[in-house]
Design an enzyme around this catalytic site. Structure first.
Site, short mmCIF file in Angstrom:
data_model
loop_
_atom_site.label_atom_id
_atom_site.label_comp_id
_atom_site.label_asym_id
_atom_site.label_seq_id
_atom_site.Cartn_x
_atom_site.Cartn_y
_atom_site.Cartn_z
CE LYS A 12 41.81 50.73 42.06
NZ LYS A 12 41.06 50.95 40.79
CB SER A 67 41.53 47.80 39.00
OG SER A 67 41.31 49.20 38.84
CB SER A 106 38.63 50.13 37.33
OG SER A 106 39.46 49.35 36.51
#
Length: 482
Positions: free
Chosen positions: A76, A152, A176
């Site tokens: 990520k 996220s 997240s």
């Protein structure tokens, strides 16, 4: 060349076993991952960069002998850094930032034998329970492309669910990792605070709310990966107690008879989706059938005060992150480089004093003591992971004009009222894909244990995975589909 059907049918340990038996090469697995991305990413928009040349060069240099040698991996674009790999953090302000070194966790992922094949989307600076940016567009849920893949770590969640890789990096400051795990039918563990390294860039990110790890399809991959990367790095703020034995061994160890609390009622008092409620009720029945003791109970605390204090921490950290991105790229902070709500959070964060921040951290300590006392009498707590089915794309608009920072915080945590408590306390919590809605949408169930007791979660998760296996279920958008 391994077929996409064979490639996606294996978890990470399964692929590593094929490499060890010389039935497939790391080069072939990298090519399969890139082919999978080329096939499904145009529809899900989860992967931002692919790194074919870098991956093959890494393989040619010689991979370490680890539990995942040769297995493709995605990271990520937030917090964790890979040397010479762009990290845009989901925003124009940071676009083009290229770290000069691996962060410690990235180095450990490499030592585990994982091969970095690309990066995944994050919402702007990670403050969104969905992954939809002005800069790169929305990530689509592979199970229903009109819905959110979560946030996220939504890019990583969608990529794993769609079969691009068997596991991918994520981080969790309010849910997240667990939110995208719930949205995409994955295993998502938020480890105990400081269980995984965050150095050298961070000590306890988000004042201890955030921790880094990954999303996987199977419990055994989750356990083996934590075995490979856990432990403090040099200069870390604390030294978590090491496990009594490898976490991978816990997955096949019976948990014994556990005392488990459960609730479907958020402290916020807001209503939850009936199918999220049903997922917990079915899980409670399954746990009772397994011989565990179930009690309906939950810690009691003031939700509005909790939100206020968590908001101060998020806004202050947001301001720090924005200033870092501006310094790194030389761009000006403003509406051209930040989405409207991010800018509002930045301005809010700049207004808070050191006393405001210390007061919020003190509140977190009080919550931790309260919840710690609750867990004296229970081994595990079960809740829905999120309060609804995955939201329609467009509902959580981080570029919405006129929305205050506090209004945004309330909207975010009303959607996921069960996850942020365990960021505040630092306890381990895992989302498991134990239920699907009537329309085939994944519904996650969250399990939390006492501080440092990931072993309890792995034993219980292994038992549940055996009783109700999920790994063979595939979404509509999947690399193996014709």
């Amino acid at each position: 060349m391994i077929s996409l059907n064979d490639y996606t049918s294996c978890d990470g340990l399964g692929l590593a076993e094929l490499v060890a038996r010389k039935e497939v090469t790391p080069q072939e697995l990298t090519e399969a991952a890139l082919a999978a991305s080329a096939k499904v990413n145009p529809e899900i928009n989860a992967v931002l960069q692919t790194l074919p040349n870098e991956a093959q060069a890494e393989i040619r240099r010689g991979l370490p002998a680890g539990p995942f040698t040769g297995v493709p991996f995605l990271i990520k674009e937030l917090m964790l850094h890979a040397k010479n790999v762009r990290c845009d953090m989901g925003c124009k302000l940071a676009q083009g930032f290229v770290p000069s070194e691996d962060s410690e966790l990235m180095a450990r992922f490499r030592r585990a034998g994982l091969v970095l094949v690309g990066t995944t989307q994050t919402p702007e600076l990670g403050y969104n329970p969905t992954t939809e940016t002005r800069l790169f567009g929305p990530v689509h849920n592979p199970w229903d492309s009109a819905r959110s893949a979560g946030g996220s770590s939504g890019g990583s969640g969608a990529a794993v669910a769609a079969g691009i890789v068997p596991m991918a990096h994520g981080n969790d400051g309010g849910g997240s990792i667990r939110i995208p795990a719930a949205c995409n039918a994955l295993v998502g563990l938020k480890p105990s605070r400081d269980r995984t390294p965050t150095g050298p860039d961070y000590a306890d990110p988000l004042c201890g709310l955030a921790i880094e790890f990954a999303l996987t399809r199977t419990v055994r991959d989750c356990a083996a990966l934590l075995d490979a990367v856990a432990g403090a790095d040099a200069g870390a703020p604390s030294l978590p107690l090491p496990p009594a034995r490898p976490y991978l061994e816990e997955v096949t160890t019976p948990p014994g008879k556990l005392r488990i609390a459960w609730t479907t009622t958020p402290v916020s008092g807001s209503k939850i989706d009936p199918e999220c409620e049903q997922a917990v009720h079915e899980t409670v029945k399954l746990l009772k059938d397994m011989g565990h003791t179930l009690i309906e109970d939950r810690p009691q605390y003031d939700w509005d005060e909790f939100l206020e204090k968590v908001h101060v921490i998020w806004a202050a950290f947001n301001a720090l992150s924005v200033d870092f991105a501006a310094a790194a790229t030389g761009r000006e902070i403003g509406p051209d480089t930040l989405e409207a709500v991010t800018l509002a959070c930045y301005e809010d964060g700049k207004r808070y004093s050191a006393l405001d921040l210390l007061d919020s951290m003190a509140h977190g300590n009080r919550i931790s003591r309260l919840v710690g006392a609750f867990f004296r009498n229970v081994d595990v707590m079960v809740t829905p992971t999120i309060a609804r089915l995955p939201a329609p794309l467009g509902e959580f608009n981080q570029d919405r004009k006129g929305m205050t920072a506090k209004e945004w915080t309330r909207q975010v945590f009303t959607y996921c009222p069960f996850t942020p408590l365990f960021n505040t306390t630092g306890q381990p919590a895992i989302s498991l894909p134990l239920y699907f809605s009537g329309s085939g949408i994944p519904v996650g169930v969250q399990f939390a244990a006492r501080m440092g007791e990931e072993a309890t979660l792995f034993r219980l998760a292994g038992q549940l995975e055996q009783a109700r296996p999920w790994a063979k279920r595939k979404p509509k958008l999947h690399a193996s589909n014709a």
